[in-house]
Design a protein around this motif. Sequence first.
Motif, PDB file in Angstrom:
ATOM      1  N   TYR A 207       0.763  -1.146  -0.092  1.00 32.42           N
ATOM      2  CA  TYR A 207      -0.124   0.133  -0.320  1.00 32.42           C
ATOM      3  C   TYR A 207       0.968   1.322   0.412  1.00 32.42           C
ATOM      4  N   ASP A 208       2.048   1.138  -0.174  1.00 34.48           N
ATOM      5  CA  ASP A 208       3.354   2.442   0.175  1.00 34.48           C
ATOM      6  C   ASP A 208       3.063   2.836  -1.790  1.00 34.48           C
ATOM      7  N   PHE A 209       3.099   3.976  -1.664  1.00 38.99           N
ATOM      8  CA  PHE A 209       3.044   5.061  -2.794  1.00 38.99           C
ATOM      9  C   PHE A 209       4.308   5.305  -3.531  1.00 38.99           C
ATOM     10  N   LYS A 248      -4.619   0.907  -5.479  1.00 38.40           N
ATOM     11  CA  LYS A 248      -4.513   0.573  -4.170  1.00 38.40           C
ATOM     12  C   LYS A 248      -4.964   0.906  -2.676  1.00 38.40           C
ATOM     13  N   ALA A 249      -6.117   1.752  -3.334  1.00 35.50           N
ATOM     14  CA  ALA A 249      -6.998   2.439  -2.442  1.00 35.50           C
ATOM     15  C   ALA A 249      -8.214   1.241  -2.361  1.00 35.50           C
ATOM     16  N   ARG A 250      -8.249   0.223  -3.554  1.00 37.17           N
ATOM     17  CA  ARG A 250      -9.741  -0.719  -3.742  1.00 37.17           C
ATOM     18  C   ARG A 250      -8.467  -2.580  -3.143  1.00 37.17           C
ATOM     19  N   ALA A 251      -7.435  -2.258  -3.586  1.00 38.89           N
ATOM     20  CA  ALA A 251      -6.783  -3.244  -2.592  1.00 38.89           C
ATOM     21  C   ALA A 251      -6.695  -3.123  -1.142  1.00 38.89           C
ATOM     22  N   GLN A 278     -15.497   6.300  -7.392  1.00 42.60           N
ATOM     23  CA  GLN A 278     -16.997   5.745  -7.630  1.00 42.60           C
ATOM     24  C   GLN A 278     -17.204   3.959  -7.893  1.00 42.60           C
ATOM     25  N   ILE A 279     -16.551   4.114  -9.321  1.00 39.27           N
ATOM     26  CA  ILE A 279     -17.050   3.177 -10.256  1.00 39.27           C
ATOM     27  C   ILE A 279     -16.584   2.196  -9.506  1.00 39.27           C
ATOM     28  N   ALA A 280     -14.995   2.337  -8.959  1.00 38.50           N
ATOM     29  CA  ALA A 280     -13.999   1.119  -8.125  1.00 38.50           C
ATOM     30  C   ALA A 280     -14.781   0.620  -6.545  1.00 38.50           C
TER      31      ALA A 280
END
Length: 332
Positions: A207-209, A248-251, A278-280
């Motif tokens: 989750y790091d960027f 990453k937000a989704r995961a 929103q879609i994800a």
Amino acid sequence: MTTILAIETSCDETAAAVVVDGRHVLSSVVSSQVDLHARFGGVVPEVAGRAHVEVLTPVVADALAQAGVSGPQLDAVAATIGPGLIGSLLVGVAGAKGYALGWNKPFVGVNHLEGHLHAAFLEDPDIALPAVVLLVSGGHTMLIAMEPAGGYRLLGQTIDDAAGEAFDKVARYLALGYPGGPAIDREARLGDPQAVAFPRGLRGEGYDFSFSGLKTSVIRYVQAHPEAATADIAASFQEAVVDILVEKARAAAAAIDARSICLGGGVAANSSLRERIQIAAQADGRRAFVPSRAMCTDNAAMVGATAFFRLRTDGPTPLDVAADPNLRLTFV
Ligand code: KG4
Ligand code: ZN
């Protein structure tokens, strides 16, 4: 009923708001210095500090007048104490302490990042927890888990540039002006997001960027292809940033079985990010909470909301607390 006057001067917006019980915004005034800094292509700390000194008093007077509240009716005065530019923070902190002393009210020091975390909740108090908050601003890029019990946990953050910083640096390189985020957002609408396959930093690796490689890659591409359309570069760059933020937000949301995904920070004003998150979320059966653009970028309402909860749990902040440009978010 707890009525708080909040002041925010951590960067280049002078803002004041009156917030009741951490959720009812009676007024929220933001005086932007964008025009002052535009000719320098970025925020000049010295110029920002001086401008805060000039407009803080009228901005506070305006916030109180719009709320129909007078100083003696307040229950506390709050200000952002960090992180941010020291010269800017000092003006708001000194001002808020002065008002607190003058009206004999408690002072509450607020962490700017915690303010951004609270912004989504101000507009939608019923956000179901646990939630993953993607906090993306000019100085920070973080994925934070907000737990049902009230605490929060850092899931990941940038290891180099913040997402907003990448927008600002690439915009400056492409001569799109300042501030860079909105300029790229506008330009990208005219371009093809698939035109150039820019790298997605740390894809599939937790989750790091990382955004500094992307910035370098944009510069190298433009140097090698001077004929490339600026709109295509802007759109492809934005696509790379948004892809990785959403992925990453989704995961992270899946990993903690979050019920909601929230956006916060200035980059959350980005059109593509707002649409794609929103879609994800919908595809995964979660709810996405996307605050209004005014609530994503720096404002004092989010500081007033945070101050209410801080006052309730920790009590007033001693008046000898100092502004701290490197103040960290404490995870509880
Ligand atoms: O939260 P914020 O107002 O101030 C900080 O605390 O940093 O965020 C400012 C950042 C800047 O980097 C700006 O370019 C970016 O947010 N930003 C955007 C957009 N609007 C503001 N980035 C991408 N798209 C936008 N529409
Ligand atoms: Zn901010």
